[in-house]
Write an enzyme that holds these catalytic residues in place. Structure first.
Site, PDB file in Angstrom:
ATOM      1  N   THR A  45       0.611  -1.289   0.126  1.00  0.00           N
ATOM      2  CA  THR A  45       0.013   0.081   0.194  1.00  0.00           C
ATOM      3  C   THR A  45       0.937   1.286  -0.079  1.00  0.00           C
ATOM      4  OG1 THR A  45      -1.577  -1.139   1.369  1.00  0.00           O
ATOM      5  CG2 THR A  45      -1.743   1.063   1.176  1.00  0.00           C
ATOM      6  N   CYS A  51       3.737  12.173  -6.005  1.00  0.00           N
ATOM      7  CA  CYS A  51       4.271  11.239  -6.063  1.00  0.00           C
ATOM      8  C   CYS A  51       3.702  10.172  -7.031  1.00  0.00           C
ATOM      9  CB  CYS A  51       4.473  10.359  -4.696  1.00  0.00           C
ATOM     10  SG  CYS A  51       5.598  11.276  -3.567  1.00  0.00           S
ATOM     11  N   HIS A  91       7.540   3.676  -4.352  1.00  0.00           N
ATOM     12  CA  HIS A  91       6.871   4.717  -3.790  1.00  0.00           C
ATOM     13  C   HIS A  91       7.936   5.901  -4.446  1.00  0.00           C
ATOM     14  CE1 HIS A  91       4.252   7.320  -0.879  1.00  0.00           C
ATOM     15  NE2 HIS A  91       4.748   8.104  -1.809  1.00  0.00           N
TER      16      HIS A  91
END
Length: 164
Positions: A28, A35, A52
């Site tokens: 997650t 981003c 990420h």
């Protein structure tokens, strides 16, 4: 007989790359603004990975720092290969890249759009096809990759979950 399963959420924070082969894991990325959350999944190897990505390019000054697209994408690909993923089987999806500050105000850097363009170009250079994307706009998002199925869900601020 009913069998209960317990999902395990693994948060992928700014500049991190995480992988799992555990079918109960949900990778997650929370609160993606400008981003990019990048998911890769190999259904045969049963491995899912997520990066990420914070900024597009490292300018060769941040060796190994996965917050940059030009570093994170090759690192994610290498990690996936190390867990028996095959490039031709990868299902790749991404979300994020929003313009979080009104155009014409303090942010003239267009970070969200620059991130989208960099990620797409680097993936193309690596011969990786993007299967689905929810990028741009002006709303933050959260992204989930369900490792057991490869399902990817995106939730934009103020809306419901959408499958990519």
């Amino acid at each position: 007989m009913l069998t209960l399963t317990q999902e395990s959420t693994v948060v992928v924070s700014l500049g991190e790359i995480k992988l799992s082969k555990d079918p109960q894991t949900v990778l997650t990325c929370l609160g993606l603004g400008s981003c990019i959350g990048l998911c890769m999944y190999d259904p045969i190897a049963g491995v899912g990975g997520m990066a990420h990505i914070v900024l597009p390019f490292s300018n060769n000054g941040a060796a190994g720092n996965a917050k940059f697209a030009d570093i994170a994408i090759p690192q994610l690909l290498q990690a996936m290969r190390e867990h028996n993923a095959v490039r031709s089987r990868l299902i790749t999806k991404l979300a994020g890249g929003a313009q979080m500050i009104k155009p014409g105000t303090a942010d003239n850097f267009n970070t969200g759009q620059r991130n989208i363009e960099a990620v797409k170009q680097i993936l193309a250079d690596e011969a990786i096809r993007v299967s689905a994307a929810e990028v741009g706009g002006s709303r933050g998002r959260s992204l989930k990759l369900f490792v057991g199925t490869g399902k990817v869900m995106v939730k934009s601020v103020g809306s419901t979950d959408v499958a990519l």
